[in-house]
Enzyme design. Structure first.
Site, PDB file in Angstrom:
ATOM      1  CD  GLN A  97      16.950   7.708 -44.774  1.00 53.79           C
ATOM      2  OE1 GLN A  97      16.196   7.639 -43.806  1.00 53.79           O
ATOM      3  NE2 GLN A  97      16.962   6.789 -45.734  1.00 53.79           N
ATOM      4  CD  GLU A  98      23.293   9.728 -46.675  1.00 50.30           C
ATOM      5  OE1 GLU A  98      23.939   8.680 -46.846  1.00 50.30           O
ATOM      6  OE2 GLU A  98      22.714  10.326 -47.610  1.00 50.30           O
ATOM      7  CB  SER A  99      25.668   6.901 -40.975  1.00 49.63           C
ATOM      8  OG  SER A  99      25.554   7.982 -40.042  1.00 49.63           O
TER       9      SER A  99
END
Length: 487
Positions: free
Chosen positions: A316-318
């Site tokens: 989700q972050e990267s």
């Protein structure tokens, strides 16, 4: 409320249950001898309910917090209703469940279609509708009606009810042909459609809705036939007491809207991740995740998180890009700020090992700062939301929740308040002010879906590359019996 419901001794309650059952049978025609309720009495005397089921996402499986599944939740509540413990045997296919109920079990709860023609069995009243659905492999010409199924390799599950619907349709369309198996489950069918062993499959709509994110190469086509009814199966010849108790229990759930709420909670969500998103996730999991799996596992061991949860958060972050950089200067696979990295002793945010271990430690530090009154999954979801929006803004959302009459310890209430941090009317009353509060709601929702996909694949021990394989396996073909046309 009946008087016996407020009495504390268990025997008093059980006596009332038996009395109600006896009164019910007194109204039925007698065929010699006094009516008896040996089955219900046996369950109450031995103090446990024996249930036969199947290990599937729609019935029963081991989840992150222990046993879960729609039918597990129902039978667990039914056992509580009877004030007995629960034993489960999930080592069955559909036919195995029915045979076990006939021979030894108290009831079968395994996505069974109500079929009063089956020998040796009785059924409860309907629990929910089962709509048969034709699904097909992406890339094929989308079939829009039964006339377009000729020539397709179609599979279904023997005894599931979908096979009965196909036989009924074959009476009107004699050319219709399909394959059926009692050795597979819905996920196996969808996997074969994905791999090309089958062109299409007939499953129930709710089963596809729950599995579709794991098989993004499978499209929904059209409904087939009339809906069937899901019901519980009981052994015939042992009295009506247990069936009657089950029907009263189901009636109570339906009257209180709890049954509809339970159906919605398990089968109501569908498009949190659209097909394209799921396809991209699985493709990147195949290509990128193996490089970092052991790092996630090691970080999970050190911080007592599930490694799949950390991996889902990292995606989700990267999207598992170790050199990812945001316009605000947040960097790395776990997208740490410079200040947070410094606090965690991370000197190179672009190093995957440092980023993953640092992100896991940061997530744990957030969790440890939450009030002890927040427990279970609510605590986990608020921890993840804080990773995204900051702990201060989460506390502000909890304050707004209280102001609106909600429970600040429940994620379902706090997630309703987070978007209000974007409105001056509300954020002007908080300590930390404005925040893009809608983002952490989507953030948590997406991570939960990514985690579900990883957990599903891990649980079934499937490799990611198998989801996109195309060569049919002869062994898979031999699991089916061909149902020929009746020309």
């Amino acid at each position: 409320m009946p008087a016996f419901a407020t009495a504390s001794p268990r025997r008093l309650w059980r006596g009332a249950v038996l009395l109600c059952s006896a009164l019910l049978l007194a109204l039925l025609p007698h065929h010699g001898g006094a009516p008896k309720e040996p089955h219900l009495q046996d369950v109450l005397d031995r103090d446990f309910l024996s249930v036969h089921t199947r290990n599937t996402p729609t019935t029963y499986y081991e989840g992150r917090q222990g046993p879960t599944g729609f039918e597990y939740e129902l039978v667990r509540r039914f056992a509580n209703y009877l004030e007995v413990s629960l034993t489960l045997d999930a080592d069955h296919n559909i036919q195995g469940v029915l045979e076990a109920v006939r021979e030894e079990g108290d009831l079968g709860a395994a996505a069974l279609p109500l079929d009063p023609t089956l020998d040796g069995l009785m059924f409860s009243r309907p629990i929910m509708l089962l709509q048969p659905l034709l699904v097909y492999r992406r890339g094929l010409h989308p079939p829009e009606g039964i006339e377009e199924l000729e020539g397709l390799e179609i599979g279904t599950l023997l005894g599931s009810g979908t096979d009965r619907v196909l036989r009924e349709l074959q009476a009107e369309h004699p050319w219709l042909s399909w394959k059926e198996s009692d050795e597979l489950e819905v996920a196996d069918l969808l996997g074969q459609v994905t791999r090309g062993t089958l062109d299409a499959a007939v499953v129930f709509e709710h089963q596809f809705r729950l599995n579709r994110l794991f098989f993004p190469e499978v499209e929904d086509g059209f409904s087939l036939g009339k809906p069937l009814s899901l019901a519980w199966a009981f052994p015939a010849g042992r009295g009506l007491g247990l069936v009657s108790a089950a029907n009263r229990f189901l009636d109570d759930l339906r009257r209180d809207d709890e049954l509809d709420a339970l159906v919605a909670s398990y089968f109501g969500h569908d498009d949190y991740l659209e097909y394209v998103g799921a396809r991209i996730f699985i493709a990147q999991a195949r290509e990128r995740l193996p490089r970092y799996t052991e790092l996630f596992r090691e970080a999970a061991r050190n911080t007592r998180f599930d490694w799949k949860l950390l991996a889902a958060l990292g995606y989700q972050e990267s999207h598992w890009e170790p050199r990812a950089t945001s316009p605000t200067g947040v960097r790395g696979l776990m997208m740490l700020t410079n200040a947070t990295a410094g606090d965690l002793g991370v000197d190179n945010r672009l190093d995957p090992a440092q980023s993953i271990h640092g992100g896991a430690r940061y997530l744990r530090s957030i969790e440890e700062r939450l009030p002890e009154s927040i427990t279970g999954e609510d605590r986990l979801f608020m921890t993840m939301a804080s990773y995204n929006v900051g702990l201060g803004h989460l506390y502000d959302a909890r304050k707004i929740t209280e102001m609106r009459g909600g429970d600040p310890d429940l994620w379902r209430d706090v997630r309703e308040s987070l978007p209000l941090l974007q409105e001056r009317e509300w954020h002007s009353k908080t300590r930390y002010g404005y925040a893009r509060g809608g983002e952490p709601v989507i953030y948590v929702r997406n991570i939960r879906r990514y985690y579900e996909i990883l957990a599903y694949l891990d649980r079934s021990q499937e490799q990611f590359h198998e989801l996109n394989a195309r060569l049919p396996d002869q062994a898979e073909r031999e699991l089916f019996e061909q149902i020929p046309p009746v020309l």
